[in-house]
Design an enzyme around this catalytic site. Structure first.
Site, short mmCIF file in Angstrom:
data_model
loop_
_atom_site.label_atom_id
_atom_site.label_comp_id
_atom_site.label_asym_id
_atom_site.label_seq_id
_atom_site.Cartn_x
_atom_site.Cartn_y
_atom_site.Cartn_z
N ALA A 10 0.80 -1.22 0.00
CA ALA A 10 0.00 0.00 0.00
C ALA A 10 0.84 1.28 0.00
O ALA A 10 0.33 2.36 -0.26
CB ALA A 10 -0.92 0.01 1.21
N ARG A 15 11.07 7.00 -1.47
CA ARG A 15 12.46 7.03 -1.91
C ARG A 15 12.63 6.73 -3.40
O ARG A 15 13.69 6.92 -3.96
CB ARG A 15 13.29 6.04 -1.06
CG ARG A 15 13.45 6.51 0.38
CD ARG A 15 13.86 5.37 1.31
NE ARG A 15 12.71 4.53 1.68
CZ ARG A 15 12.77 3.50 2.53
NH1 ARG A 15 13.92 3.17 3.08
NH2 ARG A 15 11.70 2.80 2.82
N THR A 80 3.68 -0.62 8.48
CA THR A 80 3.48 -2.03 8.12
C THR A 80 2.58 -2.76 9.12
O THR A 80 1.83 -3.66 8.75
CB THR A 80 4.83 -2.75 8.01
OG1 THR A 80 5.64 -2.43 9.15
CG2 THR A 80 5.58 -2.32 6.76
N LYS A 358 2.45 -5.24 -41.34
CA LYS A 358 1.44 -5.05 -40.30
C LYS A 358 0.20 -5.82 -40.71
O LYS A 358 -0.25 -5.67 -41.85
CB LYS A 358 1.11 -3.56 -40.14
CG LYS A 358 0.21 -3.29 -38.96
CD LYS A 358 -0.83 -2.22 -39.23
CE LYS A 358 -1.92 -2.72 -40.14
NZ LYS A 358 -2.99 -1.78 -40.40
N ALA A 387 11.53 -5.27 -54.50
CA ALA A 387 12.05 -4.19 -53.65
C ALA A 387 11.17 -2.95 -53.77
O ALA A 387 10.73 -2.59 -54.85
CB ALA A 387 13.47 -3.85 -54.08
N SER A 412 9.53 -4.57 -58.79
CA SER A 412 10.04 -3.59 -57.83
C SER A 412 9.31 -2.27 -57.91
O SER A 412 8.86 -1.85 -58.98
CB SER A 412 11.53 -3.34 -58.10
OG SER A 412 12.24 -4.52 -57.87
N ALA A 430 7.45 -3.72 -62.97
CA ALA A 430 8.11 -2.83 -62.02
C ALA A 430 7.60 -1.41 -62.17
O ALA A 430 7.28 -0.96 -63.27
CB ALA A 430 9.62 -2.87 -62.24
N ARG A 447 1.89 1.90 -65.71
CA ARG A 447 2.89 2.97 -65.68
C ARG A 447 2.92 3.60 -67.06
O ARG A 447 2.47 3.00 -68.05
CB ARG A 447 4.26 2.40 -65.33
CG ARG A 447 4.76 1.43 -66.38
CD ARG A 447 6.00 0.67 -65.96
NE ARG A 447 6.49 -0.12 -67.08
CZ ARG A 447 7.17 -1.23 -66.97
NH1 ARG A 447 7.45 -1.72 -65.78
NH2 ARG A 447 7.60 -1.87 -68.03
C1 UD1 Z 1 10.77 -2.73 6.25
C2 UD1 Z 1 10.98 -3.22 7.70
C3 UD1 Z 1 12.48 -3.41 7.96
C4 UD1 Z 1 13.04 -4.39 6.95
C5 UD1 Z 1 12.73 -3.97 5.50
C6 UD1 Z 1 13.07 -5.10 4.57
C7 UD1 Z 1 9.13 -2.26 9.01
C8 UD1 Z 1 8.76 -1.22 9.99
N1 UD1 Z 1 10.42 -2.25 8.62
O1 UD1 Z 1 11.39 -1.46 6.14
O2 UD1 Z 1 12.69 -3.91 9.25
O3 UD1 Z 1 14.45 -4.50 7.12
O4 UD1 Z 1 11.32 -3.67 5.34
O5 UD1 Z 1 12.92 -4.75 3.22
O6 UD1 Z 1 8.31 -3.06 8.64
N2 UD1 Z 1 3.51 -0.77 3.33
C9 UD1 Z 1 2.14 -0.74 3.39
N3 UD1 Z 1 1.55 0.16 4.21
C10 UD1 Z 1 2.24 1.01 4.99
C11 UD1 Z 1 3.66 0.98 4.95
C12 UD1 Z 1 4.27 0.07 4.10
O7 UD1 Z 1 1.48 -1.50 2.70
O8 UD1 Z 1 1.60 1.79 5.72
C13 UD1 Z 1 4.18 -1.73 2.42
C14 UD1 Z 1 4.97 -1.04 1.34
O9 UD1 Z 1 4.19 -0.86 0.16
C15 UD1 Z 1 6.13 -2.01 1.09
C16 UD1 Z 1 6.27 -2.76 2.41
O10 UD1 Z 1 5.10 -2.51 3.15
O11 UD1 Z 1 5.84 -2.94 0.06
C17 UD1 Z 1 7.50 -2.33 3.20
O12 UD1 Z 1 7.46 -0.95 3.45
P1 UD1 Z 1 8.75 -0.03 3.37
O13 UD1 Z 1 8.36 1.35 3.67
O14 UD1 Z 1 9.50 -0.29 2.13
O15 UD1 Z 1 9.58 -0.61 4.63
P2 UD1 Z 1 11.14 -0.46 4.89
O16 UD1 Z 1 11.42 0.90 5.37
O17 UD1 Z 1 11.89 -0.94 3.72
CA CA Z 2 11.35 -1.64 1.69
#
Ligand code: UD1
Ligand code: CA
Length: 468
Positions: A10, A15, A80, A358, A387, A412, A430, A447
Protein backbone atom coordinates in the site's frame (compact mmCIF):
# COMPACT_ATOMS: atom_id res chain seq x y z
CA UNK A 1 -0.58 -26.78 8.35
CA UNK A 2 -2.42 -24.49 5.97
CA UNK A 3 -0.89 -21.14 5.05
CA UNK A 4 -2.47 -17.76 4.38
CA UNK A 5 -0.31 -15.01 2.98
CA UNK A 6 -0.64 -11.24 3.36
CA UNK A 7 1.37 -9.08 0.97
CA UNK A 8 1.79 -5.45 2.00
CA UNK A 9 1.73 -3.22 -1.05
CA UNK A 10 0.00 0.00 0.00
CA UNK A 11 2.96 2.33 0.42
CA UNK A 12 3.92 5.08 -2.01
CA UNK A 13 7.63 4.43 -1.81
CA UNK A 14 8.85 7.96 -1.22
CA UNK A 15 12.46 7.03 -1.91
CA UNK A 16 11.62 6.04 -5.50
CA UNK A 17 10.77 9.70 -6.19
CA UNK A 18 8.03 8.62 -8.55
CA UNK A 19 4.44 9.48 -9.35
CA UNK A 20 3.79 5.75 -9.59
CA UNK A 21 3.35 3.43 -6.60
CA UNK A 22 6.59 1.61 -5.91
CA UNK A 23 5.21 -1.92 -6.23
CA UNK A 24 4.12 -1.14 -9.82
CA UNK A 25 7.67 -0.41 -10.96
CA UNK A 26 8.99 -3.20 -13.13
CA UNK A 27 12.03 -5.43 -12.91
CA UNK A 28 12.65 -8.55 -14.99
CA UNK A 29 9.56 -7.76 -17.06
CA UNK A 30 7.02 -7.81 -14.22
CA UNK A 31 5.86 -5.32 -11.61
CA UNK A 32 7.64 -5.83 -8.27
CA UNK A 33 4.48 -7.03 -6.56
CA UNK A 34 3.78 -9.54 -9.37
CA UNK A 35 6.99 -11.34 -8.53
CA UNK A 36 5.96 -11.58 -4.89
CA UNK A 37 2.50 -12.88 -5.82
CA UNK A 38 4.11 -15.51 -8.07
CA UNK A 39 6.24 -16.79 -5.21
CA UNK A 40 3.22 -16.77 -2.87
CA UNK A 41 1.09 -18.64 -5.40
CA UNK A 42 3.48 -21.57 -5.36
CA UNK A 43 2.71 -22.06 -1.66
CA UNK A 44 -1.00 -21.57 -1.31
CA UNK A 45 -4.11 -21.11 -3.50
CA UNK A 46 -4.89 -17.54 -4.60
CA UNK A 47 -7.97 -17.17 -2.42
CA UNK A 48 -5.69 -17.55 0.62
CA UNK A 49 -3.55 -14.61 -0.51
CA UNK A 50 -4.56 -11.09 0.54
CA UNK A 51 -2.92 -8.00 -0.93
CA UNK A 52 -3.03 -4.80 1.08
CA UNK A 53 -3.40 -1.91 -1.36
CA UNK A 54 -3.58 1.82 -0.81
CA UNK A 55 -1.48 3.99 -3.03
CA UNK A 56 -2.90 3.68 -6.58
CA UNK A 57 -4.97 0.79 -5.28
CA UNK A 58 -7.07 0.57 -8.48
CA UNK A 59 -3.99 0.04 -10.64
CA UNK A 60 -2.42 -2.51 -8.31
CA UNK A 61 -5.72 -4.42 -8.01
CA UNK A 62 -6.33 -4.36 -11.78
CA UNK A 63 -2.88 -5.77 -12.36
CA UNK A 64 -3.26 -8.62 -9.86
CA UNK A 65 -6.98 -9.44 -10.15
CA UNK A 66 -6.48 -12.04 -12.94
CA UNK A 67 -4.38 -14.13 -10.53
CA UNK A 68 -7.44 -14.59 -8.29
CA UNK A 69 -5.97 -13.09 -5.11
CA UNK A 70 -8.06 -11.08 -2.60
CA UNK A 71 -7.60 -7.41 -1.67
CA UNK A 72 -8.06 -5.14 1.31
CA UNK A 73 -7.60 -1.39 1.23
CA UNK A 74 -5.47 0.44 3.74
CA UNK A 75 -6.64 4.04 4.20
CA UNK A 76 -3.87 6.53 4.74
CA UNK A 77 -0.78 4.32 5.23
CA UNK A 78 0.28 4.27 8.86
CA UNK A 79 3.03 1.69 8.70
CA UNK A 80 3.48 -2.03 8.12
CA UNK A 81 1.78 -2.99 11.42
CA UNK A 82 -1.27 -0.95 10.48
CA UNK A 83 -1.28 -2.45 6.97
CA UNK A 84 -1.44 -5.97 8.37
CA UNK A 85 -4.13 -4.97 10.87
CA UNK A 86 -6.30 -4.05 7.87
CA UNK A 87 -6.44 -7.80 7.04
CA UNK A 88 -8.03 -8.70 10.36
CA UNK A 89 -11.56 -9.11 9.01
CA UNK A 90 -10.43 -11.25 6.07
CA UNK A 91 -7.88 -13.39 7.87
CA UNK A 92 -8.33 -13.41 11.67
CA UNK A 93 -10.75 -16.38 11.58
CA UNK A 94 -8.40 -18.48 9.39
CA UNK A 95 -6.40 -20.93 11.52
CA UNK A 96 -2.90 -22.13 10.71
CA UNK A 97 0.07 -20.08 9.60
CA UNK A 98 0.10 -16.53 8.36
CA UNK A 99 3.00 -15.43 6.20
CA UNK A 100 3.60 -11.74 5.74
CA UNK A 101 5.57 -10.52 2.73
CA UNK A 102 6.35 -7.04 1.49
CA UNK A 103 5.46 -6.12 -2.08
CA UNK A 104 8.90 -4.65 -2.71
CA UNK A 105 11.01 -7.84 -2.41
CA UNK A 106 10.79 -9.25 -5.95
CA UNK A 107 13.70 -11.69 -5.80
CA UNK A 108 12.17 -13.95 -3.20
CA UNK A 109 11.95 -17.56 -4.39
CA UNK A 110 9.23 -20.11 -3.72
CA UNK A 111 11.88 -22.48 -2.33
CA UNK A 112 12.82 -19.98 0.37
CA UNK A 113 9.18 -19.53 1.39
CA UNK A 114 8.87 -23.30 1.62
CA UNK A 115 11.92 -23.37 3.92
CA UNK A 116 10.33 -20.68 6.08
CA UNK A 117 7.16 -22.72 6.43
CA UNK A 118 9.18 -25.81 7.41
CA UNK A 119 11.27 -23.86 9.90
CA UNK A 120 8.13 -22.45 11.55
CA UNK A 121 6.54 -25.91 11.85
CA UNK A 122 9.66 -27.74 13.08
CA UNK A 123 9.69 -27.80 16.89
CA UNK A 124 13.20 -27.41 18.29
CA UNK A 125 14.63 -29.79 20.91
CA UNK A 126 13.74 -27.66 23.91
CA UNK A 127 10.61 -25.80 22.70
CA UNK A 128 7.43 -26.33 20.78
CA UNK A 129 6.90 -24.41 17.53
CA UNK A 130 7.81 -20.74 17.86
CA UNK A 131 5.18 -18.00 17.66
CA UNK A 132 6.92 -16.69 14.56
CA UNK A 133 9.90 -17.24 12.31
CA UNK A 134 11.49 -14.50 10.27
CA UNK A 135 14.12 -14.61 7.57
CA UNK A 136 17.35 -12.82 8.34
CA UNK A 137 20.61 -12.41 6.51
CA UNK A 138 23.87 -10.52 7.00
CA UNK A 139 24.58 -7.61 4.67
CA UNK A 140 27.88 -5.82 4.08
CA UNK A 141 25.89 -2.61 3.89
CA UNK A 142 22.82 -3.01 6.11
CA UNK A 143 21.83 0.66 6.04
CA UNK A 144 18.10 1.26 5.73
CA UNK A 145 17.13 -2.20 7.00
CA UNK A 146 15.79 -3.13 10.42
CA UNK A 147 18.44 -4.86 12.57
CA UNK A 148 17.62 -8.15 14.24
CA UNK A 149 18.81 -8.57 17.84
CA UNK A 150 19.30 -12.21 18.75
CA UNK A 151 19.91 -13.72 22.21
CA UNK A 152 22.51 -16.35 23.13
CA UNK A 153 20.13 -19.19 22.11
CA UNK A 154 19.54 -17.76 18.66
CA UNK A 155 16.08 -16.47 19.54
CA UNK A 156 15.01 -13.06 18.27
CA UNK A 157 14.75 -10.45 21.01
CA UNK A 158 13.70 -7.50 18.91
CA UNK A 159 13.86 -5.82 15.55
CA UNK A 160 15.05 -2.23 15.60
CA UNK A 161 14.57 0.02 12.57
CA UNK A 162 17.70 1.63 11.17
CA UNK A 163 16.58 5.11 12.24
CA UNK A 164 15.91 3.97 15.81
CA UNK A 165 19.18 2.05 16.27
CA UNK A 166 21.80 3.09 18.79
CA UNK A 167 25.29 3.47 17.35
CA UNK A 168 26.10 0.01 18.72
CA UNK A 169 22.97 -1.63 17.29
CA UNK A 170 23.78 -0.10 13.93
CA UNK A 171 26.94 -2.22 13.83
CA UNK A 172 24.79 -5.35 13.57
CA UNK A 173 24.88 -6.63 10.05
CA UNK A 174 22.02 -9.07 10.60
CA UNK A 175 18.93 -7.56 9.00
CA UNK A 176 15.20 -8.21 8.88
CA UNK A 177 14.23 -9.28 5.36
CA UNK A 178 10.57 -8.42 5.98
CA UNK A 179 9.51 -12.04 5.38
CA UNK A 180 7.69 -13.56 8.35
CA UNK A 181 5.68 -16.63 9.22
CA UNK A 182 3.40 -16.28 12.26
CA UNK A 183 1.14 -18.63 14.13
CA UNK A 184 -1.98 -16.85 13.00
CA UNK A 185 -3.92 -16.99 16.29
CA UNK A 186 -1.02 -15.50 18.31
CA UNK A 187 -0.48 -12.75 15.78
CA UNK A 188 -4.12 -11.66 15.79
CA UNK A 189 -4.32 -11.88 19.58
CA UNK A 190 -1.40 -9.47 20.04
CA UNK A 191 -1.21 -7.29 16.91
CA UNK A 192 -3.25 -4.50 18.48
CA UNK A 193 -0.51 -4.07 21.09
CA UNK A 194 1.77 -2.43 18.53
CA UNK A 195 2.18 1.22 19.50
CA UNK A 196 3.01 4.05 17.10
CA UNK A 197 6.73 4.67 16.70
CA UNK A 198 7.64 7.76 18.75
CA UNK A 199 9.67 9.30 15.95
CA UNK A 200 7.56 8.56 12.85
CA UNK A 201 4.11 7.92 14.33
CA UNK A 202 3.87 4.74 12.21
CA UNK A 203 2.87 1.30 13.47
CA UNK A 204 5.79 -1.04 12.86
CA UNK A 205 5.01 -4.71 12.29
CA UNK A 206 8.56 -5.39 13.38
CA UNK A 207 7.56 -4.57 16.99
CA UNK A 208 5.72 -7.91 17.02
CA UNK A 209 9.00 -9.72 17.69
CA UNK A 210 9.46 -8.04 21.08
CA UNK A 211 5.72 -8.19 21.85
CA UNK A 212 5.47 -11.94 21.29
CA UNK A 213 8.63 -12.49 23.31
CA UNK A 214 7.18 -10.35 26.08
CA UNK A 215 4.29 -12.82 26.28
CA UNK A 216 6.75 -15.67 26.75
CA UNK A 217 6.69 -16.93 23.15
CA UNK A 218 9.77 -17.59 21.12
CA UNK A 219 10.52 -15.92 17.79
CA UNK A 220 13.06 -17.64 15.61
CA UNK A 221 15.33 -16.42 12.86
CA UNK A 222 15.83 -18.43 9.69
CA UNK A 223 19.22 -17.19 8.61
CA UNK A 224 20.02 -17.42 4.91
CA UNK A 225 23.56 -17.06 3.64
CA UNK A 226 22.75 -15.70 0.18
CA UNK A 227 21.17 -12.27 0.64
CA UNK A 228 20.46 -11.76 -3.08
CA UNK A 229 16.85 -12.96 -2.73
CA UNK A 230 16.03 -10.57 0.06
CA UNK A 231 16.78 -7.27 -1.60
CA UNK A 232 14.04 -4.77 -0.73
CA UNK A 233 13.56 -2.15 -3.42
CA UNK A 234 13.44 1.37 -2.03
CA UNK A 235 15.32 3.36 -4.70
CA UNK A 236 15.79 3.24 -8.47
CA UNK A 237 19.33 2.03 -7.89
CA UNK A 238 18.00 -1.04 -6.11
CA UNK A 239 15.39 -1.42 -8.85
CA UNK A 240 18.15 -1.62 -11.47
CA UNK A 241 20.00 -4.13 -9.30
CA UNK A 242 16.90 -6.33 -8.98
CA UNK A 243 16.36 -6.13 -12.73
CA UNK A 244 19.94 -7.20 -13.34
CA UNK A 245 19.63 -10.16 -10.96
CA UNK A 246 16.31 -11.29 -12.45
CA UNK A 247 17.71 -11.13 -15.98
CA UNK A 248 20.82 -13.03 -14.92
CA UNK A 249 18.64 -15.71 -13.29
CA UNK A 250 16.57 -16.12 -16.43
CA UNK A 251 19.63 -16.32 -18.68
CA UNK A 252 21.20 -18.96 -16.44
CA UNK A 253 17.99 -20.99 -16.38
CA UNK A 254 17.87 -20.96 -20.19
CA UNK A 255 21.55 -21.77 -20.61
CA UNK A 256 21.19 -24.75 -18.27
CA UNK A 257 18.24 -25.88 -20.39
CA UNK A 258 20.33 -25.88 -23.58
CA UNK A 259 20.13 -22.37 -25.02
CA UNK A 260 23.34 -20.63 -26.14
CA UNK A 261 23.49 -17.00 -25.03
CA UNK A 262 26.38 -14.84 -26.20
CA UNK A 263 27.08 -12.03 -23.75
CA UNK A 264 24.35 -13.07 -21.28
CA UNK A 265 24.94 -9.91 -19.25
CA UNK A 266 23.72 -7.86 -22.23
CA UNK A 267 20.43 -9.63 -22.99
CA UNK A 268 17.01 -8.98 -21.46
CA UNK A 269 14.71 -11.98 -21.27
CA UNK A 270 11.47 -11.65 -19.33
CA UNK A 271 10.50 -14.35 -16.85
CA UNK A 272 7.53 -15.41 -18.99
CA UNK A 273 9.60 -16.12 -22.13
CA UNK A 274 10.23 -19.70 -23.31
CA UNK A 275 13.18 -20.63 -25.54
CA UNK A 276 13.81 -24.06 -27.08
CA UNK A 277 16.95 -26.18 -27.11
CA UNK A 278 19.94 -25.24 -29.28
CA UNK A 279 18.65 -21.79 -30.07
CA UNK A 280 21.43 -19.21 -30.20
CA UNK A 281 20.87 -15.72 -28.80
CA UNK A 282 23.37 -13.03 -29.75
CA UNK A 283 24.28 -10.02 -27.57
CA UNK A 284 21.84 -7.18 -26.77
CA UNK A 285 18.74 -9.16 -27.64
CA UNK A 286 15.47 -8.31 -25.82
CA UNK A 287 12.83 -11.06 -25.54
CA UNK A 288 9.76 -9.64 -23.82
CA UNK A 289 6.29 -10.57 -22.60
CA UNK A 290 4.85 -13.95 -23.53
CA UNK A 291 7.31 -14.70 -26.30
CA UNK A 292 7.83 -18.32 -27.33
CA UNK A 293 10.93 -19.22 -29.30
CA UNK A 294 11.35 -22.72 -30.70
CA UNK A 295 14.38 -24.95 -31.05
CA UNK A 296 17.37 -24.29 -33.32
CA UNK A 297 16.46 -20.65 -33.89
CA UNK A 298 19.02 -17.91 -34.30
CA UNK A 299 18.25 -14.54 -32.74
CA UNK A 300 20.62 -11.90 -34.10
CA UNK A 301 22.23 -9.12 -32.13
CA UNK A 302 19.94 -6.32 -31.00
CA UNK A 303 16.70 -8.06 -32.02
CA UNK A 304 13.65 -7.06 -29.97
CA UNK A 305 10.80 -9.58 -29.80
CA UNK A 306 7.67 -8.89 -27.79
CA UNK A 307 4.77 -11.30 -27.18
CA UNK A 308 5.45 -13.26 -30.36
CA UNK A 309 5.93 -16.84 -31.49
CA UNK A 310 9.10 -17.78 -33.35
CA UNK A 311 8.90 -21.37 -34.58
CA UNK A 312 11.69 -23.95 -34.82
CA UNK A 313 14.67 -23.13 -37.00
CA UNK A 314 13.66 -19.54 -37.70
CA UNK A 315 16.35 -16.92 -38.16
CA UNK A 316 16.04 -13.36 -36.90
CA UNK A 317 18.87 -11.30 -38.32
CA UNK A 318 20.30 -8.43 -36.27
CA UNK A 319 18.15 -5.43 -35.27
CA UNK A 320 14.84 -6.97 -36.17
CA UNK A 321 11.87 -5.62 -34.18
CA UNK A 322 8.84 -7.89 -33.76
CA UNK A 323 5.64 -7.42 -31.75
CA UNK A 324 2.58 -9.69 -31.40
CA UNK A 325 3.48 -11.65 -34.50
CA UNK A 326 4.34 -15.15 -35.65
CA UNK A 327 7.39 -16.33 -37.58
CA UNK A 328 6.98 -19.84 -38.98
CA UNK A 329 9.38 -22.76 -39.16
CA UNK A 330 12.65 -21.96 -40.88
CA UNK A 331 11.51 -18.46 -41.86
CA UNK A 332 14.00 -15.59 -41.92
CA UNK A 333 13.54 -11.94 -40.96
CA UNK A 334 15.85 -8.92 -41.18
CA UNK A 335 18.33 -7.42 -40.65
CA UNK A 336 16.51 -4.17 -39.80
CA UNK A 337 13.00 -5.48 -40.43
CA UNK A 338 9.88 -4.63 -38.48
CA UNK A 339 6.94 -6.94 -37.86
CA UNK A 340 4.08 -4.99 -36.33
CA UNK A 341 1.08 -6.66 -34.69
CA UNK A 342 -0.45 -9.64 -36.44
CA UNK A 343 2.26 -10.23 -38.99
CA UNK A 344 2.51 -13.92 -39.84
CA UNK A 345 5.30 -15.51 -41.83
CA UNK A 346 4.48 -19.08 -42.79
CA UNK A 347 7.20 -21.72 -43.01
CA UNK A 348 10.28 -20.71 -44.96
CA UNK A 349 9.03 -17.19 -45.79
CA UNK A 350 11.66 -14.46 -45.95
CA UNK A 351 11.52 -10.80 -45.03
CA UNK A 352 14.64 -8.74 -45.65
CA UNK A 353 16.05 -5.37 -44.68
CA UNK A 354 13.86 -2.30 -44.21
CA UNK A 355 10.64 -4.20 -44.70
CA UNK A 356 7.63 -3.42 -42.50
CA UNK A 357 4.68 -5.78 -42.14
CA UNK A 358 1.44 -5.05 -40.30
CA UNK A 359 -1.55 -7.39 -40.11
CA UNK A 360 -0.08 -9.26 -43.03
CA UNK A 361 0.38 -12.94 -43.82
CA UNK A 362 3.25 -14.06 -46.00
CA UNK A 363 2.51 -17.59 -47.29
CA UNK A 364 5.01 -20.44 -47.15
CA UNK A 365 8.23 -19.62 -48.95
CA UNK A 366 7.04 -16.15 -50.03
CA UNK A 367 9.62 -13.36 -50.05
CA UNK A 368 9.73 -9.62 -49.49
CA UNK A 369 13.42 -8.95 -49.30
CA UNK A 370 13.93 -5.19 -49.53
CA UNK A 371 12.44 -1.81 -48.60
CA UNK A 372 8.68 -2.54 -48.49
CA UNK A 373 5.55 -1.68 -46.56
CA UNK A 374 2.95 -4.44 -46.56
CA UNK A 375 -0.16 -3.70 -44.48
CA UNK A 376 -3.49 -5.59 -44.23
CA UNK A 377 -2.24 -7.96 -46.92
CA UNK A 378 -2.61 -11.67 -47.62
CA UNK A 379 0.22 -13.03 -49.74
CA UNK A 380 0.05 -16.53 -51.22
CA UNK A 381 2.74 -19.15 -50.92
CA UNK A 382 5.83 -18.73 -53.07
CA UNK A 383 5.06 -15.16 -54.18
CA UNK A 384 7.86 -12.65 -54.62
CA UNK A 385 7.37 -9.06 -53.57
CA UNK A 386 9.90 -6.84 -55.31
CA UNK A 387 12.05 -4.19 -53.65
CA UNK A 388 10.20 -1.04 -52.68
CA UNK A 389 6.68 -2.46 -53.05
CA UNK A 390 4.13 -0.47 -51.06
CA UNK A 391 0.56 -1.44 -50.24
CA UNK A 392 -1.60 1.68 -49.98
CA UNK A 393 -3.96 0.29 -47.35
CA UNK A 394 -5.34 3.56 -45.99
CA UNK A 395 -7.55 5.99 -47.90
CA UNK A 396 -7.51 8.63 -45.18
CA UNK A 397 -10.59 7.19 -43.52
CA UNK A 398 -10.53 3.40 -43.67
CA UNK A 399 -8.08 0.55 -43.97
CA UNK A 400 -8.43 -1.81 -46.96
CA UNK A 401 -7.10 -5.26 -47.78
CA UNK A 402 -4.77 -6.46 -50.51
CA UNK A 403 -4.92 -10.12 -51.55
CA UNK A 404 -2.12 -11.58 -53.61
CA UNK A 405 -2.46 -15.17 -54.87
CA UNK A 406 0.14 -17.91 -54.83
CA UNK A 407 3.26 -17.68 -56.96
CA UNK A 408 2.70 -14.06 -57.99
CA UNK A 409 5.58 -11.78 -58.93
CA UNK A 410 5.29 -8.14 -57.92
CA UNK A 411 7.88 -6.04 -59.74
CA UNK A 412 10.04 -3.59 -57.83
CA UNK A 413 8.67 -0.28 -56.69
CA UNK A 414 5.06 -1.25 -57.33
CA UNK A 415 2.29 0.68 -55.61
CA UNK A 416 -0.68 -1.54 -54.79
CA UNK A 417 -3.78 0.55 -54.04
CA UNK A 418 -6.20 -1.38 -51.78
CA UNK A 419 -8.79 -2.84 -51.83
CA UNK A 420 -7.12 -5.00 -54.42
CA UNK A 421 -6.94 -8.59 -55.68
CA UNK A 422 -3.91 -9.85 -57.54
CA UNK A 423 -4.39 -13.33 -58.98
CA UNK A 424 -2.14 -16.32 -58.55
CA UNK A 425 0.88 -16.62 -60.84
CA UNK A 426 0.36 -13.14 -62.25
CA UNK A 427 3.07 -10.55 -62.86
CA UNK A 428 3.05 -6.87 -62.02
CA UNK A 429 5.55 -4.80 -64.01
CA UNK A 430 8.11 -2.83 -62.02
CA UNK A 431 7.09 0.69 -61.13
CA UNK A 432 3.37 0.05 -61.63
CA UNK A 433 0.55 1.74 -59.77
CA UNK A 434 -2.08 -1.00 -59.56
CA UNK A 435 -5.63 0.06 -58.75
CA UNK A 436 -7.66 -2.69 -60.42
CA UNK A 437 -7.88 -6.43 -60.06
CA UNK A 438 -5.15 -8.44 -61.80
CA UNK A 439 -6.51 -11.74 -63.13
CA UNK A 440 -4.74 -15.04 -62.56
CA UNK A 441 -1.74 -15.51 -64.82
CA UNK A 442 -1.89 -11.96 -66.33
CA UNK A 443 0.83 -9.34 -66.67
CA UNK A 444 -0.29 -5.99 -65.30
CA UNK A 445 1.48 -2.79 -66.30
CA UNK A 446 0.33 0.39 -64.67
CA UNK A 447 2.89 2.97 -65.68
CA UNK A 448 3.59 5.45 -68.48
CA UNK A 449 5.09 3.86 -71.59
CA UNK A 450 8.74 4.80 -72.12
CA UNK A 451 9.50 7.21 -74.98
CA UNK A 452 13.02 7.54 -76.44
CA UNK A 453 13.74 10.74 -78.41
CA UNK A 454 16.66 9.91 -80.70
CA UNK A 455 19.38 12.59 -81.00
CA UNK A 456 17.68 14.86 -78.45
CA UNK A 457 20.93 15.84 -76.66
CA UNK A 458 22.71 16.89 -79.85
CA UNK A 459 19.69 18.96 -80.93
CA UNK A 460 19.58 20.81 -77.61
CA UNK A 461 23.27 21.58 -77.71
CA UNK A 462 22.95 23.14 -81.18
CA UNK A 463 19.95 25.18 -80.12
CA UNK A 464 21.74 26.71 -77.13
CA UNK A 465 24.92 27.58 -79.08
CA UNK A 466 22.78 29.31 -81.77
CA UNK A 467 21.21 31.75 -79.30
CA UNK A 468 23.53 34.79 -78.59
C1 UD1 B 1 10.77 -2.73 6.25
C2 UD1 B 1 10.98 -3.22 7.70
C3 UD1 B 1 12.48 -3.41 7.96
C4 UD1 B 1 13.04 -4.39 6.95
C5 UD1 B 1 12.73 -3.97 5.50
C6 UD1 B 1 13.07 -5.10 4.57
C7 UD1 B 1 9.13 -2.26 9.01
C8 UD1 B 1 8.76 -1.22 9.99
N1 UD1 B 1 10.42 -2.25 8.62
O1 UD1 B 1 11.39 -1.46 6.14
O2 UD1 B 1 12.69 -3.91 9.25
O3 UD1 B 1 14.45 -4.50 7.12
O4 UD1 B 1 11.32 -3.67 5.34
O5 UD1 B 1 12.92 -4.75 3.22
O6 UD1 B 1 8.31 -3.06 8.64
N2 UD1 B 1 3.51 -0.77 3.33
C9 UD1 B 1 2.14 -0.74 3.39
N3 UD1 B 1 1.55 0.16 4.21
C10 UD1 B 1 2.24 1.01 4.99
C11 UD1 B 1 3.66 0.98 4.95
C12 UD1 B 1 4.27 0.07 4.10
O7 UD1 B 1 1.48 -1.50 2.70
O8 UD1 B 1 1.60 1.79 5.72
C13 UD1 B 1 4.18 -1.73 2.42
C14 UD1 B 1 4.97 -1.04 1.34
O9 UD1 B 1 4.19 -0.86 0.16
C15 UD1 B 1 6.13 -2.01 1.09
C16 UD1 B 1 6.27 -2.76 2.41
O10 UD1 B 1 5.10 -2.51 3.15
O11 UD1 B 1 5.84 -2.94 0.06
C17 UD1 B 1 7.50 -2.33 3.20
O12 UD1 B 1 7.46 -0.95 3.45
P1 UD1 B 1 8.75 -0.03 3.37
O13 UD1 B 1 8.36 1.35 3.67
O14 UD1 B 1 9.50 -0.29 2.13
O15 UD1 B 1 9.58 -0.61 4.63
P2 UD1 B 1 11.14 -0.46 4.89
O16 UD1 B 1 11.42 0.90 5.37
O17 UD1 B 1 11.89 -0.94 3.72
CA1 CA C 1 11.35 -1.64 1.69
Amino acid sequence: MSVSIAILAAGLGTRMRSKRAKVLHRAGGLALVEHVVRAARSLTPPERIVIVTGHQAEDVEALLRPSGVAFVRQGPPKGTGHALACCREKLAHVPGLLMVLYGDTPLLSAATLEKLREAQQRPSAEQSSPAATLITTALDDPSGYGRVLVDAHGNVEAIVEHKDCTAEQRQTRVINSGIYCFQADLLWRHLSEVQPNPASGEYYLTDMAAILRGHGHSVRALHVEDPSELLGINTRIELAEADRILRERKARELMLAGVTIEGPETVTIDASVAVGQDTVIEPFVRLLGHTHIGEDCHIGAGAIVESSVIEDGAMLQPYTVIANSRVGKGASVGPFARLRPNAHLEAGARVGNFVELKNTRLGAGAKAQHLSYLGDTQIGAGSNIGAGTITCNYDGEKKHETRIGEGAFIGSNSTLVAPLDIGAESYVGAGSVITEEVPKGALALGRGRQVNKAGWVEKRRKKSSATP
